[in-house]
Design an enzyme around this catalytic site. Structure first.
Site, PDB file in Angstrom:
ATOM      1  N   HIS A  80     -42.437 -14.582  -2.290  1.00  0.00           N
ATOM      2  CA  HIS A  80     -41.807 -15.059  -1.055  1.00  0.00           C
ATOM      3  C   HIS A  80     -41.947 -14.071   0.097  1.00  0.00           C
ATOM      4  O   HIS A  80     -41.592 -14.396   1.238  1.00  0.00           O
ATOM      5  CB  HIS A  80     -40.335 -15.420  -1.296  1.00  0.00           C
ATOM      6  CG  HIS A  80     -39.396 -14.266  -1.445  1.00  0.00           C
ATOM      7  ND1 HIS A  80     -39.035 -13.739  -2.671  1.00  0.00           N
ATOM      8  CD2 HIS A  80     -38.722 -13.529  -0.522  1.00  0.00           C
ATOM      9  CE1 HIS A  80     -38.176 -12.745  -2.484  1.00  0.00           C
ATOM     10  NE2 HIS A  80     -37.974 -12.599  -1.198  1.00  0.00           N
ATOM     11  N   ASP A 125     -42.146 -15.994  -8.712  1.00  0.00           N
ATOM     12  CA  ASP A 125     -42.001 -15.192  -7.509  1.00  0.00           C
ATOM     13  C   ASP A 125     -42.628 -13.802  -7.665  1.00  0.00           C
ATOM     14  O   ASP A 125     -41.939 -12.784  -7.739  1.00  0.00           O
ATOM     15  CB  ASP A 125     -40.513 -15.077  -7.154  1.00  0.00           C
ATOM     16  CG  ASP A 125     -40.283 -14.562  -5.739  1.00  0.00           C
ATOM     17  OD1 ASP A 125     -41.247 -14.496  -4.964  1.00  0.00           O
ATOM     18  OD2 ASP A 125     -39.123 -14.233  -5.415  1.00  0.00           O
ATOM     19  N   GLN A 214     -30.709  -7.775   1.215  1.00  0.00           N
ATOM     20  CA  GLN A 214     -31.806  -8.119   2.107  1.00  0.00           C
ATOM     21  C   GLN A 214     -32.625  -6.872   2.449  1.00  0.00           C
ATOM     22  O   GLN A 214     -32.074  -5.825   2.771  1.00  0.00           O
ATOM     23  CB  GLN A 214     -31.263  -8.762   3.392  1.00  0.00           C
ATOM     24  CG  GLN A 214     -31.012 -10.252   3.263  1.00  0.00           C
ATOM     25  CD  GLN A 214     -29.892 -10.590   2.301  1.00  0.00           C
ATOM     26  OE1 GLN A 214     -28.774 -10.097   2.451  1.00  0.00           O
ATOM     27  NE2 GLN A 214     -30.161 -11.419   1.309  1.00  0.00           N
ATOM     28  N   GLY A 215     -33.929  -7.006   2.344  1.00  0.00           N
ATOM     29  CA  GLY A 215     -34.822  -5.876   2.554  1.00  0.00           C
ATOM     30  C   GLY A 215     -35.302  -5.247   1.269  1.00  0.00           C
ATOM     31  O   GLY A 215     -36.199  -4.408   1.278  1.00  0.00           O
ATOM     32  N   ASP A 216     -34.709  -5.651   0.146  1.00  0.00           N
ATOM     33  CA  ASP A 216     -35.142  -5.138  -1.159  1.00  0.00           C
ATOM     34  C   ASP A 216     -36.095  -6.089  -1.875  1.00  0.00           C
ATOM     35  O   ASP A 216     -36.627  -5.751  -2.937  1.00  0.00           O
ATOM     36  CB  ASP A 216     -33.924  -4.869  -2.050  1.00  0.00           C
ATOM     37  CG  ASP A 216     -33.110  -3.673  -1.588  1.00  0.00           C
ATOM     38  OD1 ASP A 216     -33.717  -2.672  -1.187  1.00  0.00           O
ATOM     39  OD2 ASP A 216     -31.861  -3.752  -1.623  1.00  0.00           O
ATOM     40  N   SER A 217     -36.295  -7.293  -1.337  1.00  0.00           N
ATOM     41  CA  SER A 217     -37.198  -8.264  -1.945  1.00  0.00           C
ATOM     42  C   SER A 217     -38.529  -7.624  -2.331  1.00  0.00           C
ATOM     43  O   SER A 217     -39.107  -6.863  -1.568  1.00  0.00           O
ATOM     44  CB  SER A 217     -37.489  -9.410  -0.966  1.00  0.00           C
ATOM     45  OG  SER A 217     -36.499 -10.392  -1.000  1.00  0.00           O
TER      46      SER A 217
END
Length: 270
Positions: A80, A125, A214-217
């Site tokens: 993603h 993913d 958020q930002g660790d994906s």
């Protein structure tokens, strides 16, 4: 509604503006991956600052995601985080530092992206980003090839938000999270059947307080494997908010896709 853990540009703008003593607004959003970061907090979703060189395989990607160095020229991340398979020279990978402002950081552009075949936002993913030049001075992170290491206590690390809805951090932080079984994670108290047991693995505390955000994906979840070496068991994928009670992080289960990842890596030249 479950949300991906990719950092939005508005969150980066908020942190940047705070560092400059300004008030951020969506119209003034800085590009994702900006190097102008404010002072770090001392913990991020229950974590502590990582030491320089502690996790040399960690990668920061300019679209607001994390990753792990799979080989000297391939970064394993989340599907993603990328738009699709094909030539891509727009991504910058930052490696070799815990401080994204460090003058010793290594930066390398991408030249190709491979996204998991059949990815449609529901499972599968994972993706590989090929670097334009190999990085031979840093250790890589082996992936789990079976489910042996898919339980126990895991380490998560990254430059993601310190709080739900927050901005990217200047310094890499780390935390430990326990395995959560598929049956527990899919219970009505948690995700009510949203988790795909074959594709995904959950980790976190029922009480919340420690999590990726958020930002660790795309970043790795890993643990000690054979002979004390670290092995990657998960890829940061999604979660309902960050560190909420009864909402553990949901990660791509690397062991399930290990053969497909290895095959794709081989097709990209290793």
């Amino acid at each position: 509604m479950a949300r991906w853990r990719i950092l939005v540009s508005v969150a980066v703008a908020t942190l940047t503006a705070a560092a400059m003593g300004a008030t951020a607004s969506p119209a003034a959003a800085a590009p994702t991956g900006s190097d102008d970061f404010g002072a770090p907090t001392t913990n991020v979703v229950g974590g502590t600052r990582a030491a320089q060189g502690e996790f040399p395989f960690m990668v920061r990607l300019s679209m607001g995601c994390g990753g792990a160095l799979y080989s000297s020229k391939l970064v394993l991340t989340a599907a993603h985080c990328v738009n699709g398979t094909g030539t891509n020279t727009s991504i910058t990978a930052t490696l070799g530092v815990v401080d994204l402002n460090s003058s010793s950081k290594i930066t390398v552009k991408s030249n190709y992206v491979y996204r998991a075949p059949g990815y449609n936002g529901n499972g599968k993913d994972w993706a590989l980003i090929r670097l334009a030049s190999p990085v031979t001075t840093l250790a890589t992170l082996p992936i789990a090839t079976n489910s042996t290491y898919d339980t126990g206590t895991f380490t998560i690390a990254g430059w993601g938000a310190a709080t739900e809805g927050g901005g990217q951090q200047r310094y890499m932080l780390k935390a430990s999270v326990p395995f959560v079984s598929d049956s527990t994670c899919n219970s009505s108290a948690m995700y009510g059947g949203e988790v795909i047991p074959t594709d995904e693995i959950c980790a976190g505390y029922a009480a919340g307080g420690t999590d990726t955000c958020q930002g660790d994906s795309g970043g790795p979840m890993f643990r000690t494997g054979a002979n004390g070496a670290l092995v990657q068991v998960g890829i940061v994928s999604w979660g309902d908010g960050c560190a909420r009670r009864n909402k553990p992080g949901v990660y791509t289960q690397v062991s399930y896709f290990s053969s497909a990842i290895a095959s794709a890596a081989a097709s990209l030249g290793g």
